[in-house]
Design a protein around this motif. Structure first.
Motif, mmCIF file in Angstrom:
data_model
loop_
_atom_site.group_PDB
_atom_site.id
_atom_site.type_symbol
_atom_site.label_atom_id
_atom_site.label_comp_id
_atom_site.label_asym_id
_atom_site.label_seq_id
_atom_site.Cartn_x
_atom_site.Cartn_y
_atom_site.Cartn_z
ATOM 1 N N ALA A 16 0.856 -1.183 0.000
ATOM 2 C CA ALA A 16 0.000 0.000 0.000
ATOM 3 C C ALA A 16 0.889 1.229 0.000
ATOM 4 C CB ALA A 16 -0.929 0.006 1.215
ATOM 5 N N LEU A 35 -2.428 -1.089 -3.527
ATOM 6 C CA LEU A 35 -3.395 -0.088 -3.085
ATOM 7 C C LEU A 35 -2.718 1.276 -3.107
ATOM 8 C CD1 LEU A 35 -5.091 -1.813 -0.001
ATOM 9 C CD2 LEU A 35 -6.249 -1.164 -2.123
ATOM 10 N N ARG A 75 -8.327 0.270 -7.256
ATOM 11 C CA ARG A 75 -7.227 0.200 -6.294
ATOM 12 C C ARG A 75 -6.810 1.586 -5.788
ATOM 13 N NH1 ARG A 75 -4.476 -4.811 -6.444
ATOM 14 N NH2 ARG A 75 -5.086 -6.174 -8.170
ATOM 15 N N HIS A 119 -7.528 5.266 -4.047
ATOM 16 C CA HIS A 119 -8.423 5.939 -3.104
ATOM 17 C C HIS A 119 -7.930 7.370 -2.873
ATOM 18 C CE1 HIS A 119 -10.375 2.112 -1.916
ATOM 19 N NE2 HIS A 119 -9.170 1.611 -2.167
ATOM 20 N N VAL A 127 -9.865 1.917 4.974
ATOM 21 C CA VAL A 127 -9.735 1.167 3.716
ATOM 22 C C VAL A 127 -8.885 -0.080 3.918
ATOM 23 C CG1 VAL A 127 -8.840 1.240 1.358
ATOM 24 C CG2 VAL A 127 -10.097 3.190 2.265
ATOM 25 N N LEU A 128 -7.811 0.031 4.704
ATOM 26 C CA LEU A 128 -6.947 -1.125 4.934
ATOM 27 C C LEU A 128 -7.650 -2.225 5.724
ATOM 28 C CD1 LEU A 128 -3.513 0.585 5.693
ATOM 29 C CD2 LEU A 128 -4.137 -0.746 3.672
ATOM 30 N N GLU A 183 -10.973 -2.862 5.281
ATOM 31 C CA GLU A 183 -12.123 -3.329 4.504
ATOM 32 C C GLU A 183 -11.816 -4.647 3.798
ATOM 33 O OE1 GLU A 183 -13.016 -0.176 1.841
ATOM 34 O OE2 GLU A 183 -13.910 1.120 3.393
ATOM 35 N N SER A 212 -10.658 -4.531 0.086
ATOM 36 C CA SER A 212 -9.257 -4.244 -0.225
ATOM 37 C C SER A 212 -8.434 -5.524 -0.320
ATOM 38 C CB SER A 212 -8.662 -3.316 0.840
ATOM 39 O OG SER A 212 -9.307 -2.065 0.836
ATOM 40 N N TRP A 213 -8.769 -6.492 0.506
ATOM 41 C CA TRP A 213 -8.037 -7.752 0.527
ATOM 42 C C TRP A 213 -8.534 -8.721 -0.528
ATOM 43 C CZ3 TRP A 213 -3.757 -7.892 3.439
ATOM 44 C CH2 TRP A 213 -3.634 -6.889 4.413
#
Length: 376
Positions: free
Chosen positions: A121, A146, A167, A169, A357-358, A360, A363-364
């Motif tokens: 990220a 991300l 990807r 944000h 977001v990390l 959520e 995201s994964w």
């Protein structure tokens, strides 16, 4: 649900100051196991061995990763960093590595992550500047899974590099929260801690340009000549540890012992923002001159190419590394005085949005294998 193992990386005081609330937010998240790689300038005694400041904030799981000696070539620093960070990610069975900006340590983290099948990220990609930083930053983008960008313009650039829109944000810059605090922070505690002068004073922050190694000394000498010609009170911040730093420091040494001049190896990020908020002008080629200074209403004189194309702010005066041009620009900025804050980095709350977001599931769920999106 098994907690996600996230490893952050920090290499400088400024980087940590911007990312501190993100790191603390991840540490407090119940579904995250967070640890932090502390490397770069944090572990150099010449810059204050600032790992102690990170410990005092309350971050509990720290990995000390020395990666350089002073003025070591960036290529060797990168190699040292990749080796150590890759081994750490594997030993930690990390799920994601979180990097910020455009430093060598961030590139090492992104390369180590993508080559060990660890998600990456990246915070504040899509920015532009006039040096090797651009190449580093855009390289990180291509390895990141991300992207947390500051504004729509940065998002456009990341998409232009072929990244998948889902990807990316737009969260604002995590430094905005620190900037908001600096707008109302009193100067007196900073003066007491660092021995800085009373107002009016200027700030000088000049760093080496890694693609102009043969000109760093001459350019730094021009800035020093201008400060000596202008006189008055100045706070001089030593350059970062990029290749060429010895040349810049040699020029700055001419200011040692000059009445009214206070020279510091570095400052805590929040203290530096407060100092900048109350300054008459910032001179040099620091990113703070084109990013933070306009938000704080402090005029700046950007010298040389290091921040080319980085800011549309009207409070920034761009000049060549020429003594007369610098003096004229500083005098003009002093006559014009402070400006209204100019905001280009979004609103406060970026740290909270990044953490959300990390955490959520979506995201994964994004594939580890990225695809290039051709937008014609």
């Amino acid at each position: 649900m098994t907690a996600r193992r996230i490893v952050g990386i920090t290499g400088t005081r400024a980087d940590f100051g911007k990312m501190r609330d993100v790191f603390l937010g991840l540490q407090d998240a119940p579904d995250v196991e967070f640890s932090l790689v502390v490397t770069g300038m944090h572990l150099l005694h010449g810059y204050g061995y600032t790992v102690h400041e990170i410990e005092q904030v309350g971050l509990r799981r720290l990995h000390h990763v020395p990666n350089q000696v002073a003025d070591e070539p960036m290529a060797l620093v990168l190699a040292n960093s990749i080796n150590s960070i890759a081994r750490l990610l594997l030993s930690e069975s990390a799920d994601l590595v979180l990097v910020h900006g455009d430093r060598v340590e961030a590139l090492a983290g992104a390369l180590a992550g993508s080559l060990t099948n660890t998600r990456v990220a990246h915070v504040e990609g899509g920015e532009v500047s006039g040096t090797i930083d651009d190449s580093i930053r855009h390289s990180i983008t291509k390895h990141a899974h991300l992207h947390f960008v500051a504004n729509d313009e940065a998002q456009r650039r990341v998409l232009q590099l072929g990244e998948d829109a889902e990807r990316v944000h737009v969260v604002g810059s995590p430094e905005i929260d620190a900037l908001v605090a600096a707008l109302d922070a009193p100067l007196e505690p900073v003066q007491e801690r660092y021995g800085t002068p009373t107002r009016p004073y200027g700030v000088l922050a000049f760093h080496p340009v890694t693609t102009e190694l043969d000109r760093n000394r001459a350019h730094a000498e021009a800035v020093v000549d201008a400060v000596l010609d202008l006189g008055g009170a100045w706070v001089v911040i030593d350059p970062n540890n990029d290749e060429g730093t010895f040349d810049v420091k040699a020029a700055l040494s001419r200011l040692d012992g000059v009445p009214g001049v206070t020279r510091l190896p570095s400052m805590r990020f929040a203290a530096y923002l407060t100092l900048l908020r109350h300054a008459q002008v910032l001179v040099g080629n620091s990113s703070s001159g084109v990013r933070e200074a306009p938000v704080l209403g402090t005029p700046s004189v950007n010298v040389g190419t290091r921040q080319d194309g980085r800011s549309p702010a009207s409070s920034v005066r761009h000049v060549d590394a020429d003594c007369r041009a610098i003096v004229a620009a500083v005098e003009d900025a002093s006559r014009e005085g402070r400006t209204l804050p100019e905001e280009h980095f979004g609103t406060a709350g970026a740290a909270r949005r990044i953490v959300e977001v990390l955490r959520e599931a979506s995201s994964w769920a994004l594939p580890l294998q990225k695809r290039f999106v051709d937008r014609g």
